[in-house]
Scaffold this motif. Structure first.
Motif, PDB file in Angstrom:
ATOM      1  N   ASN A 178       0.835  -1.198   0.000  1.00 57.49           N
ATOM      2  CA  ASN A 178       0.000   0.000   0.000  1.00 57.49           C
ATOM      3  C   ASN A 178       0.876   1.257   0.000  1.00 57.49           C
ATOM      4  O   ASN A 178       1.798   1.383   0.816  1.00 57.49           O
ATOM      5  N   ASN A 179       0.595   2.180  -0.914  1.00 62.68           N
ATOM      6  CA  ASN A 179       1.365   3.424  -0.955  1.00 62.68           C
ATOM      7  C   ASN A 179       0.842   4.461   0.030  1.00 62.68           C
ATOM      8  O   ASN A 179       1.294   5.611   0.042  1.00 62.68           O
ATOM      9  N   GLY A 180      -0.111   4.048   0.832  1.00 60.92           N
ATOM     10  CA  GLY A 180      -0.714   4.960   1.797  1.00 60.92           C
ATOM     11  C   GLY A 180      -2.050   5.483   1.357  1.00 60.92           C
ATOM     12  O   GLY A 180      -2.811   6.023   2.171  1.00 60.92           O
ATOM     13  N   SER A 181      -2.364   5.344   0.085  1.00 59.33           N
ATOM     14  CA  SER A 181      -3.640   5.827  -0.449  1.00 59.33           C
ATOM     15  C   SER A 181      -4.492   4.690  -0.987  1.00 59.33           C
ATOM     16  O   SER A 181      -5.480   4.927  -1.689  1.00 59.33           O
ATOM     17  N   GLY A 182      -4.079   3.452  -0.702  1.00 55.73           N
ATOM     18  CA  GLY A 182      -4.831   2.298  -1.175  1.00 55.73           C
ATOM     19  C   GLY A 182      -4.448   1.847  -2.566  1.00 55.73           C
ATOM     20  O   GLY A 182      -5.101   0.963  -3.127  1.00 55.73           O
ATOM     21  N   ILE A 183      -3.408   2.441  -3.130  1.00 56.54           N
ATOM     22  CA  ILE A 183      -2.934   2.042  -4.457  1.00 56.54           C
ATOM     23  C   ILE A 183      -1.753   1.087  -4.284  1.00 56.54           C
ATOM     24  O   ILE A 183      -0.764   1.419  -3.618  1.00 56.54           O
ATOM     25  N   TYR A 184      -1.859  -0.072  -4.909  1.00 54.51           N
ATOM     26  CA  TYR A 184      -0.797  -1.083  -4.844  1.00 54.51           C
ATOM     27  C   TYR A 184      -0.164  -1.198  -6.229  1.00 54.51           C
ATOM     28  O   TYR A 184      -0.827  -1.606  -7.185  1.00 54.51           O
ATOM     29  N   THR A 185       1.106  -0.829  -6.332  1.00 53.02           N
ATOM     30  CA  THR A 185       1.840  -0.938  -7.601  1.00 53.02           C
ATOM     31  C   THR A 185       2.807  -2.108  -7.497  1.00 53.02           C
ATOM     32  O   THR A 185       3.661  -2.141  -6.593  1.00 53.02           O
ATOM     33  N   PHE A 186       2.696  -3.039  -8.422  1.00 57.28           N
ATOM     34  CA  PHE A 186       3.474  -4.277  -8.332  1.00 57.28           C
ATOM     35  C   PHE A 186       4.916  -4.070  -8.781  1.00 57.28           C
ATOM     36  O   PHE A 186       5.207  -3.290  -9.687  1.00 57.28           O
ATOM     37  N   VAL A 187       5.795  -4.812  -8.107  1.00 55.54           N
ATOM     38  CA  VAL A 187       7.237  -4.675  -8.322  1.00 55.54           C
ATOM     39  C   VAL A 187       7.825  -6.036  -8.648  1.00 55.54           C
ATOM     40  O   VAL A 187       7.491  -7.043  -7.998  1.00 55.54           O
ATOM     41  N   ALA A 188       8.702  -6.078  -9.657  1.00 52.51           N
ATOM     42  CA  ALA A 188       9.384  -7.320 -10.031  1.00 52.51           C
ATOM     43  C   ALA A 188      10.485  -7.638  -9.025  1.00 52.51           C
ATOM     44  O   ALA A 188      10.796  -6.841  -8.133  1.00 52.51           O
ATOM     45  N   SER A 189      11.106  -8.792  -9.184  1.00 51.06           N
ATOM     46  CA  SER A 189      12.141  -9.231  -8.242  1.00 51.06           C
ATOM     47  C   SER A 189      13.364  -8.321  -8.249  1.00 51.06           C
ATOM     48  O   SER A 189      14.102  -8.255  -7.262  1.00 51.06           O
ATOM     49  N   ASP A 190      13.573  -7.592  -9.366  1.00 53.19           N
ATOM     50  CA  ASP A 190      14.717  -6.689  -9.434  1.00 53.19           C
ATOM     51  C   ASP A 190      14.383  -5.289  -8.915  1.00 53.19           C
ATOM     52  O   ASP A 190      15.204  -4.368  -9.014  1.00 53.19           O
ATOM     53  N   GLY A 191      13.181  -5.120  -8.387  1.00 56.86           N
ATOM     54  CA  GLY A 191      12.790  -3.837  -7.835  1.00 56.86           C
ATOM     55  C   GLY A 191      12.141  -2.891  -8.828  1.00 56.86           C
ATOM     56  O   GLY A 191      11.727  -1.789  -8.470  1.00 56.86           O
ATOM     57  N   SER A 192      12.019  -3.303 -10.073  1.00 58.31           N
ATOM     58  CA  SER A 192      11.445  -2.452 -11.112  1.00 58.31           C
ATOM     59  C   SER A 192       9.931  -2.591 -11.160  1.00 58.31           C
ATOM     60  O   SER A 192       9.379  -3.661 -10.908  1.00 58.31           O
ATOM     61  N   THR A 193       9.264  -1.482 -11.492  1.00 54.00           N
ATOM     62  CA  THR A 193       7.812  -1.531 -11.683  1.00 54.00           C
ATOM     63  C   THR A 193       7.449  -1.929 -13.107  1.00 54.00           C
ATOM     64  O   THR A 193       6.266  -2.033 -13.441  1.00 54.00           O
ATOM     65  N   ASN A 194       8.453  -2.140 -13.951  1.00 56.24           N
ATOM     66  CA  ASN A 194       8.226  -2.626 -15.318  1.00 56.24           C
ATOM     67  C   ASN A 194       8.199  -4.151 -15.273  1.00 56.24           C
ATOM     68  O   ASN A 194       9.243  -4.803 -15.206  1.00 56.24           O
TER      69      ASN A 194
END
Length: 321
Positions: A140-156
């Motif tokens: 949670n980013n604090g606003s209820g939005i969850y952005t997924f992250v790969a094993s290398d830390g990238s959001t791509n």
């Protein structure tokens, strides 16, 4: 003295050479070859010489990388140089994935999408399925939005085109000649995952890694190698179990998972739609996707000419360049 060219490939010239040879013999000085029974014998001799010359020519050509015409011959020579031949390659796209849980009373700390999450895209009117190859998590980013992250830390998040396939082998007695063939010409060998279980029903396992890219190998290394066979299928092999690398032993179960892909036709996808939402505590939510990189990199198997050109260079550089 008549010199007979034993490597001549033209039937008519071979026959004429034989005729010229006989004409110079005293026994056949005034012989009419055109209408004689010897004409049939000349045909047989010429055909036999022609066939043998063709076989010798083909065999000699197929013995060298620079002259071989059959893909199986080119592959065999390239593999003897330690060259890694590229299989069909799956197209890959990169997506930014997120889910909005701002309206949830008690949002979870972490949300995870398991490996194999599928997405659909249309390219020139044709539908293609892409999927993740690893589990991705989000907080949670604090606003209820969850952005997924790969094993290398990238959001791509990379998603690959192809159908998931699994091949299972049971290891026989050590005295047997162990051969593990994956009967799939559309396999992308770079997506292979090899797991060796202690027994058929055991959950204890060891993951094996591709020998490609490894910098050092010893008797304890767990690696595998995949080679293309003459029929286009793939054979997986392991170390010798003594000097270089571990090898599965009798009773082990080998599970090979991989993608069977289309190749270049899946390049150019820009809009990816998840085939299903994401379920959290029994409720399904929409998975939001934003394409950060269109699908690309899909390709057919490496061509004969590419192998012929690159194998000697790779051998000469010893992978240093």
């Amino acid at each position: 003295m008549t010199t007979f060219q034993t490597t001549q490939l033209d039937f008519a010239q071979i026959k004429q050479s034989l005729k010229t040879f006989f004409e110079k013999q005293a026994e056949f000085a005034d012989y009419d070859f055109a209408g004689s029974g010897l004409q049939n014998i000349l045909d047989v001799l010429a055909y036999n010489t022609h066939y043998n010359a063709m076989i010798a020519n083909f065999a000699l050509n197929e013995s060298y990388l620079s002259t071989a015409q059959l893909r199986s011959s080119v592959i065999s020579k390239a593999q003897s140089l330690g060259y890694n031949i590229r299989s069909r390659t799956a197209a890959v796209a990169y997506l930014n994935l997120s889910v909005n849980l701002s309206g949830v009373g008690s949002p979870p700390v972490t949300v995870t999408i398991p490996s194999g999450k599928t997405f659909s895209t249309q390219i020139d009117g044709q539908s293609y399925t892409f999927r993740t190859l690893e589990a991705v998590s989000a907080v949670n980013n604090g606003s209820g939005i969850y952005t997924f992250v790969a094993s290398d830390g990238s959001t791509n998040i990379p998603v690959y085109e192809g159908a998931s396939r699994t091949k299972t082998f049971l290891v026989g007695q050590g005295a047997d000649d162990q051969v593990y063939v994956i009967p799939d010409q559309t396999m992308d060998t770079s997506t292979a995952r090899v797991t060796v279980f202690d027994t058929y029903s055991s959950s204890t396992s060891t993951e094996y890694f591709s020998v490609v890219g490894q910098t050092s190998i010893n008797s304890d290394s767990t690696f595998y190698r995949i080679n293309e066979l003459p029929n286009g299928y793939y054979e997986i092999s392991f170390g010798d179990g003594r000097i270089y690398g571990q090898s599965p032993v009798a009773g082990n179960k080998i599970v090979v998972s991989y993608l069977s892909c289309i190749g270049a036709d899946a390049n150019g996808g820009t809009l990816f739609i998840p085939t299903s939402g994401i379920t959290i505590d029994g409720t399904t939510y929409t998975l939001n996707t934003v394409t950060t990189a269109a699908s690309a990199g899909g390709a057919a198997k490496q061509s004969i000419e590419s192998i012929r050109k690159n194998a000697p260079i790779s051998f000469a550089s010893q992978q240093r360049l």
